[in-house]
Write an enzyme that holds these catalytic residues in place. Structure first.
Site, short mmCIF file in Angstrom:
data_model
loop_
_atom_site.label_atom_id
_atom_site.label_comp_id
_atom_site.label_asym_id
_atom_site.label_seq_id
_atom_site.Cartn_x
_atom_site.Cartn_y
_atom_site.Cartn_z
N LEU A 1 2.96 -9.15 12.25
CA LEU A 1 3.43 -10.01 11.67
C LEU A 1 2.04 -9.15 10.56
O LEU A 1 2.45 -7.94 10.30
CB LEU A 1 1.02 -10.41 12.56
N ASP A 2 1.46 -9.92 9.17
CA ASP A 2 1.17 -9.46 7.62
C ASP A 2 0.02 -8.78 8.09
O ASP A 2 -0.68 -9.13 9.05
CB ASP A 2 0.71 -10.96 7.14
N ARG A 3 -0.31 -7.75 7.59
CA ARG A 3 -1.50 -6.96 7.58
C ARG A 3 -2.63 -7.84 7.21
O ARG A 3 -3.89 -7.90 8.22
CB ARG A 3 -1.67 -6.79 6.26
N ASP A 4 -3.19 -9.14 7.00
CA ASP A 4 -4.26 -9.96 6.54
C ASP A 4 -3.97 -11.03 8.27
O ASP A 4 -5.04 -11.85 7.62
CB ASP A 4 -3.88 -10.16 5.73
N THR A 5 -3.10 -10.95 8.82
CA THR A 5 -2.71 -12.67 9.41
C THR A 5 -3.32 -11.90 10.62
O THR A 5 -2.98 -10.72 11.02
CB THR A 5 -1.42 -12.96 9.40
#
Length: 216
Positions: A62-66
């Site tokens: 998952l993306d860092r910010d997700t």
């Protein structure tokens, strides 16, 4: 290349499901799934997971910010089994997003090819000439004072796919440090959460659905 400060949250691991082959974790926003380049980016979810479950193996990211549901395998056999499911698009992923503006349709599909924006990495961009195919189904949940709450169902798994697709239709995800600007960017986190993941269990093939509560 765009460089943003890395200050990962120090939350305890939240285990959503654990058995002899699989481990589902609720990843907090702001934490890398895997280590980045350099010692300052070493703290990541897989390192934290392996400190408790040394046998854990990466399946997807998952993306860092997700935030939200992510699965790890607990054996090489399970890793291969899940890897094939993701590769063949046999898994089902559902995200919740708060986006800017009032979405007027009830549902739709974004079908726009994506490629890395090399001068502004890790940003991605739409490119009809050389981009890789990317499709996202979406459905409106409700309107609110910030804009619209959507259910997003990616059919492909390109980097930043949901974020770029929402920007492309004029509704960037709130709090997105790369793709939202002005008021849309003035939120303490990216308002994107991996709500649910459905797959077949490596041991026997039965269907398994795991979900994580939406924190916004």
């Amino acid at each position: 290349m765009i460089d943003t400060p890395y200050q990962p949250p120090q939350d305890d691991l939240v285990i959503l499901h654990e058995d002899h082959e699989l481990l589902f974790i609720d990843k907090p926003a702001g934490l890398l799934s895997v280590p980045g380049r350099g010692p300052h980016l070493a703290d990541c979810l897989i390192a934290r997971v392996q400190s408790v479950f040394p046998e854990a193996l990466l399946v997807h990211r998952l993306d860092r910010d997700t935030s939200g549901v992510i699965v790890f395998a607990r054996s090489p056999v399970a890793q291969r089994h899940l890897g094939l499911q993701f590769e063949k698009r046999q898994t089902r992923k559902q995200y919740i997003a708060q986006v800017w503006g009032q979405v007027t349709e009830r549902q739709g599909r974004v079908d726009l090819p994506l490629i890395v924006d090399w001068d502004n990495r890790p940003r991605q961009m739409v490119c009809h000439e050389t981009g890789r195919a990317a499709q996202t189904d979406w459905a409106l949940i409700r309107h609110d004072i910030y804009g619209s709450r959507l259910r997003l169902m990616p059919l492909t798994g390109r980097s930043h796919q949901l974020r770029v697709h929402m920007l492309a239709i004029g509704h960037p995800i709130l709090g997105d440090p790369f793709y939202a600007s002005g008021q849309a960017g003035a939120f303490p986190r990216l308002m994107l959460h991996s709500r649910e993941l459905r797959l077949r269990h490596p041991d026997g093939g039965r269907g398994l659905t795991v979900s994580a509560p939406v924190p916004f």
